[in-house]
Design a protein around this motif. Structure first.
Motif, PDB file in Angstrom:
ATOM      1  N   GLY A  97       0.804  -1.225   0.000  1.00 54.89           N
ATOM      2  CA  GLY A  97       0.000   0.000   0.000  1.00 54.89           C
ATOM      3  C   GLY A  97       0.836   1.275   0.000  1.00 54.89           C
ATOM      4  O   GLY A  97       0.288   2.368  -0.100  1.00 54.89           O
ATOM      5  N   ARG A  98       2.156   1.152   0.122  1.00 53.39           N
ATOM      6  CA  ARG A  98       3.010   2.353   0.124  1.00 53.39           C
ATOM      7  C   ARG A  98       3.369   2.726  -1.301  1.00 53.39           C
ATOM      8  O   ARG A  98       3.699   1.846  -2.111  1.00 53.39           O
ATOM      9  CB  ARG A  98       4.302   2.086   0.900  1.00 53.39           C
ATOM     10  CG  ARG A  98       4.080   1.637   2.330  1.00 53.39           C
ATOM     11  CD  ARG A  98       3.450   2.713   3.159  1.00 53.39           C
ATOM     12  NE  ARG A  98       3.619   2.433   4.586  1.00 53.39           N
ATOM     13  CZ  ARG A  98       3.168   3.238   5.545  1.00 53.39           C
ATOM     14  NH1 ARG A  98       2.525   4.341   5.249  1.00 53.39           N
ATOM     15  NH2 ARG A  98       3.362   2.922   6.815  1.00 53.39           N
ATOM     16  N   ARG A  99       3.358   4.008  -1.581  1.00 47.47           N
ATOM     17  CA  ARG A  99       3.749   4.474  -2.921  1.00 47.47           C
ATOM     18  C   ARG A  99       5.190   4.976  -2.851  1.00 47.47           C
ATOM     19  O   ARG A  99       5.477   5.948  -2.138  1.00 47.47           O
ATOM     20  CB  ARG A  99       2.805   5.575  -3.390  1.00 47.47           C
ATOM     21  CG  ARG A  99       1.447   5.024  -3.850  1.00 47.47           C
ATOM     22  CD  ARG A  99       0.524   6.161  -4.234  1.00 47.47           C
ATOM     23  NE  ARG A  99       0.303   7.001  -3.060  1.00 47.47           N
ATOM     24  CZ  ARG A  99      -0.771   6.905  -2.276  1.00 47.47           C
ATOM     25  NH1 ARG A  99      -1.726   6.057  -2.560  1.00 47.47           N
ATOM     26  NH2 ARG A  99      -0.896   7.690  -1.227  1.00 47.47           N
ATOM     27  N   ILE A 100       6.050   4.294  -3.560  1.00 47.29           N
ATOM     28  CA  ILE A 100       7.476   4.621  -3.478  1.00 47.29           C
ATOM     29  C   ILE A 100       8.009   4.986  -4.855  1.00 47.29           C
ATOM     30  O   ILE A 100       7.798   4.249  -5.830  1.00 47.29           O
ATOM     31  CB  ILE A 100       8.267   3.432  -2.873  1.00 47.29           C
ATOM     32  CG1 ILE A 100       7.718   3.148  -1.461  1.00 47.29           C
ATOM     33  CG2 ILE A 100       9.758   3.723  -2.848  1.00 47.29           C
ATOM     34  CD1 ILE A 100       8.489   2.178  -0.640  1.00 47.29           C
TER      35      ILE A 100
ATOM     36  N   ASP B  74       3.798   0.046  -4.222  1.00 47.00           N
ATOM     37  CA  ASP B  74       3.368   0.499  -5.543  1.00 47.00           C
ATOM     38  C   ASP B  74       4.534   1.383  -6.018  1.00 47.00           C
ATOM     39  O   ASP B  74       4.744   2.468  -5.481  1.00 47.00           O
ATOM     40  CB  ASP B  74       2.076   1.291  -5.314  1.00 47.00           C
ATOM     41  CG  ASP B  74       1.574   1.973  -6.560  1.00 47.00           C
ATOM     42  OD1 ASP B  74       2.303   2.007  -7.558  1.00 47.00           O
ATOM     43  OD2 ASP B  74       0.442   2.494  -6.511  1.00 47.00           O
ATOM     44  N   VAL B  75       5.301   0.879  -6.959  1.00 49.95           N
ATOM     45  CA  VAL B  75       6.591   1.504  -7.285  1.00 49.95           C
ATOM     46  C   VAL B  75       6.528   2.269  -8.601  1.00 49.95           C
ATOM     47  O   VAL B  75       5.963   1.799  -9.590  1.00 49.95           O
ATOM     48  CB  VAL B  75       7.703   0.426  -7.386  1.00 49.95           C
ATOM     49  CG1 VAL B  75       9.050   1.052  -7.757  1.00 49.95           C
ATOM     50  CG2 VAL B  75       7.824  -0.343  -6.073  1.00 49.95           C
ATOM     51  N   THR B  76       7.142   3.443  -8.590  1.00 52.99           N
ATOM     52  CA  THR B  76       7.397   4.170  -9.834  1.00 52.99           C
ATOM     53  C   THR B  76       8.918   4.277  -9.956  1.00 52.99           C
ATOM     54  O   THR B  76       9.581   4.760  -9.032  1.00 52.99           O
ATOM     55  CB  THR B  76       6.789   5.584  -9.803  1.00 52.99           C
ATOM     56  OG1 THR B  76       5.383   5.458  -9.598  1.00 52.99           O
ATOM     57  CG2 THR B  76       7.046   6.317 -11.110  1.00 52.99           C
ATOM     58  N   LEU B  77       9.444   3.794 -11.057  1.00 50.56           N
ATOM     59  CA  LEU B  77      10.891   3.877 -11.284  1.00 50.56           C
ATOM     60  C   LEU B  77      11.150   4.924 -12.357  1.00 50.56           C
ATOM     61  O   LEU B  77      10.701   4.779 -13.499  1.00 50.56           O
ATOM     62  CB  LEU B  77      11.422   2.498 -11.718  1.00 50.56           C
ATOM     63  CG  LEU B  77      12.893   2.423 -12.118  1.00 50.56           C
ATOM     64  CD1 LEU B  77      13.821   2.835 -10.977  1.00 50.56           C
ATOM     65  CD2 LEU B  77      13.260   0.998 -12.562  1.00 50.56           C
ATOM     66  N   VAL B  78      11.860   5.976 -11.968  1.00 49.17           N
ATOM     67  CA  VAL B  78      12.248   7.018 -12.931  1.00 49.17           C
ATOM     68  C   VAL B  78      13.699   6.735 -13.286  1.00 49.17           C
ATOM     69  O   VAL B  78      14.575   6.795 -12.424  1.00 49.17           O
ATOM     70  CB  VAL B  78      12.107   8.425 -12.312  1.00 49.17           C
ATOM     71  CG1 VAL B  78      12.433   9.484 -13.363  1.00 49.17           C
ATOM     72  CG2 VAL B  78      10.716   8.645 -11.739  1.00 49.17           C
TER      73      VAL B  78
ATOM     74  N   ASN C 197       1.477  12.624  -3.934  1.00 48.46           N
ATOM     75  CA  ASN C 197       0.880  11.559  -3.111  1.00 48.46           C
ATOM     76  C   ASN C 197       1.810  10.384  -2.810  1.00 48.46           C
ATOM     77  O   ASN C 197       1.355   9.355  -2.321  1.00 48.46           O
ATOM     78  CB  ASN C 197      -0.394  10.992  -3.757  1.00 48.46           C
ATOM     79  CG  ASN C 197      -1.477  12.036  -3.843  1.00 48.46           C
ATOM     80  OD1 ASN C 197      -1.587  12.876  -2.952  1.00 48.46           O
ATOM     81  ND2 ASN C 197      -2.263  12.001  -4.911  1.00 48.46           N
ATOM     82  N   ALA C 198       3.108  10.521  -3.107  1.00 47.75           N
ATOM     83  CA  ALA C 198       4.028   9.408  -2.795  1.00 47.75           C
ATOM     84  C   ALA C 198       4.328   9.387  -1.300  1.00 47.75           C
ATOM     85  O   ALA C 198       4.271  10.420  -0.625  1.00 47.75           O
ATOM     86  CB  ALA C 198       5.319   9.555  -3.585  1.00 47.75           C
ATOM     87  N   ASP C 199       4.637   8.196  -0.793  1.00 39.41           N
ATOM     88  CA  ASP C 199       5.006   8.065   0.619  1.00 39.41           C
ATOM     89  C   ASP C 199       6.508   8.189   0.810  1.00 39.41           C
ATOM     90  O   ASP C 199       6.972   8.603   1.867  1.00 39.41           O
ATOM     91  CB  ASP C 199       4.548   6.697   1.147  1.00 39.41           C
ATOM     92  CG  ASP C 199       3.036   6.559   1.090  1.00 39.41           C
ATOM     93  OD1 ASP C 199       2.355   7.366   1.740  1.00 39.41           O
ATOM     94  OD2 ASP C 199       2.549   5.659   0.369  1.00 39.41           O
ATOM     95  N   ALA C 200       7.258   7.777  -0.207  1.00 37.42           N
ATOM     96  CA  ALA C 200       8.727   7.830  -0.059  1.00 37.42           C
ATOM     97  C   ALA C 200       9.381   8.059  -1.410  1.00 37.42           C
ATOM     98  O   ALA C 200       8.861   7.631  -2.451  1.00 37.42           O
ATOM     99  CB  ALA C 200       9.232   6.522   0.559  1.00 37.42           C
ATOM    100  N   LEU C 201      10.507   8.753  -1.364  1.00 37.11           N
ATOM    101  CA  LEU C 201      11.310   9.000  -2.568  1.00 37.11           C
ATOM    102  C   LEU C 201      12.726   8.517  -2.280  1.00 37.11           C
ATOM    103  O   LEU C 201      13.345   8.950  -1.303  1.00 37.11           O
ATOM    104  CB  LEU C 201      11.307  10.503  -2.890  1.00 37.11           C
ATOM    105  CG  LEU C 201      12.262  10.995  -3.972  1.00 37.11           C
ATOM    106  CD1 LEU C 201      11.944  10.358  -5.330  1.00 37.11           C
ATOM    107  CD2 LEU C 201      12.199  12.530  -4.094  1.00 37.11           C
ATOM    108  N   VAL C 202      13.200   7.594  -3.098  1.00 38.10           N
ATOM    109  CA  VAL C 202      14.572   7.077  -2.930  1.00 38.10           C
ATOM    110  C   VAL C 202      15.351   7.480  -4.176  1.00 38.10           C
ATOM    111  O   VAL C 202      15.074   7.005  -5.280  1.00 38.10           O
ATOM    112  CB  VAL C 202      14.582   5.539  -2.766  1.00 38.10           C
ATOM    113  CG1 VAL C 202      16.005   5.039  -2.554  1.00 38.10           C
ATOM    114  CG2 VAL C 202      13.690   5.116  -1.610  1.00 38.10           C
TER     115      VAL C 202
END
Ligand SMILES: Cc1cc2nc3c(=O)[nH]c(=O)nc-3n(C[C@H](O)[C@H](O)[C@H](O)COP(=O)(O)O)c2cc1C
Length: 394
Positions: free
Chosen positions: A186-189, A228-232, A265-270
């Motif tokens: 459920g976390r958006r990373i 829920d991952v978004t890879l840039v 709305n992301a929970d974390a940015l790495v």
């Protein structure tokens, strides 16, 4: 993936031999694989192959007395965290769509509450037949995940749609489904990875040595823990991973734009990407010729990603330094308002770029934790342990 159980259904497609590789890769990832073969599949690949690869008995018959699951066939359905049908014939898709349960595999598919992943393989005409189209639509509407089929050369001759999807793509979806209840569920990373290419002219660019492997490992590990991952990603030589949103970029400016959009709305940015600090002021519109004995490129500062995005609850940065690693990483933590900095010491041989392993220190307000040299995937898991606990606090 330890302690996860996959029921792997293999059906009578010529691609059945490719399921051996899938079984092997799942087993190597510590997944318990129960193979269930249809009778027709056994004409194409021997059960002994799957038994040897998975180290477990293979079920082929519903009423086989030596099979511990024969008395209670539903127990296989209950034991499964995921059922994969790969390859799936047109025939098995039709049975699934209609709730037919006339062998052990289709019984298991009807009895299971686990998610089902299907990788069809068949001749183009079979895939495009209205009956198959209808069956696939019904199965999709029921929440069944499809991977493929791909377009390419077919065993039956010619090329077209119907080819068994690459095993990596099936694994991506399998790991995503197996990890759905993980600690990042459920976390958006948002993860950034790779270097950037700053154009000098239409042919050349200024780049750096980042391979993208660390960021990709983090994105895959986060996916496999339920995020829920978004890879840039900047340009890399790596395969585009599945089971996540993938935003390819080339320049620092494009990276900034993509991250700005992705973090809403992301929970974390790495931020594992190595983003250029400087970019050519005015890239040449045509190829620079080697007419002059020397060439001066005028560079300007790129915009700082962290300085220009909104608030994200958890922010992790990376620092690659050739000297004063810890000191510089601490400065970065403070100046950029990060929750964690992953610090890499870059030696003369340019390690850690391109390598599958790395040695890093994790730096936060409380102190420095030096991790032993390990595979990037292992380091990714340790970074995500920190992200998971930061998210709980945030
Ligand atoms: C050599 C061979 C290859 C076959 N390959 C496929 C295939 O790739 N896809 C498919 O849907 N059917 C294929 N078939 C037909 C299926 O085996 C047939 O529909 C069978 O009833 C499927 O049974 P099952 O779904 O219970 O395994 C093939 C048949 C043969 C003889």
């Amino acid at each position: 993936m330890a302690e996860r159980t996959v029921v792997l259904g293999v059906t009578g497609s010529i691609a059945a031999y490719k399921a051996v590789d899938l079984a092997s890769r799942l087993t190597q990832s510590n997944v318990v694989v129960h193979t269930v073969m249809t009778k027709n599949a056994t004409h194409l690949v021997g059960p002994a192959t799957f038994r040897a690869i998975t180290g477990r008995p293979v079920s082929t018959e519903m009423f086989e007395l030596t099979n511990p699951f024969a008395i209670e066939h539903v127990s296989l359905a209950d034991a499964a965290d995921l059922v994969i049908v790969a390859p799936a014939t047109a025939n098995v898709l039709a049975k699934m769509a209609n709730g037919i349960a006339d062998d052990l595999l289709t019984c298991t598919l009807l009895a299971t509450r686990a998610p089902v992943l299907v990788a069809p393989a068949m001749h183009t005409a079979m895939w495009e037949h209205p009956a198959t189209r209808e069956n696939v639509e019904r199965l999709r509407a029921r929440g069944i995940t499809f991977v493929g089929p791909a377009v390419g050369r077919l065993a039956s001759g010619g090329t077209g749609i119907g080819r068994f999807a690459p095993v990596e793509e099936i694994l991506d979806e399998a790991f995503r489904l197996l990890g759905r209840h993980g600690d990042l569920a459920g976390r958006r990373i948002v993860v950034t990875a790779g270097g950037t290419h700053e154009p000098v002219d239409p042919i050349r660019f200024l780049g750096n040595r980042s391979s993208g492997k660390m960021g990709y490992a983090i994105a895959e590990a986060a996916r496999d823990r339920g995020a829920d991952v978004t890879l840039v990603s900047g340009p890399t030589a790596l395969r585009t991973p599945g089971g996540m949103r993938f935003l390819p970029v080339a320049t620092a400016a494009e990276m900034l734009d993509a991250v700005r959009g992705a973090v809403v709305n992301a929970d974390a940015l790495v931020m594992a990407a190595a983003v250029a600090d400087y970019t050519p002021d005015a890239p040449a519109v045509s190829k620079l010729k080697k007419t002059d004995p020397s060439l001066v490129l005028h560079l300007k500062r790129t915009a700082d990603v962290l300085g220009s995005i909104g608030d994200v609850p958890v922010k992790v940065g990376f620092a690659a330094e050739t000297e004063n690693l810890i000191e510089n990483a601490r400065d970065k933590l403070r100046q950029k308002g990060l929750d964690l900095v992953v610090a890499n010491l870059v030696g003369k041989d340019s390690a850690p770029f391109g390598s599958d392993a790395n040695e890093v220190a994790l730096i936060d307000k409380r102190g420095v934790e030096e991790l032993p040299r390990a595979a990037k995937r292992e380091i990714a898991e340790r970074i995500l342990d920190r992200v998971a606990s930061l998210l709980v606090k945030a």
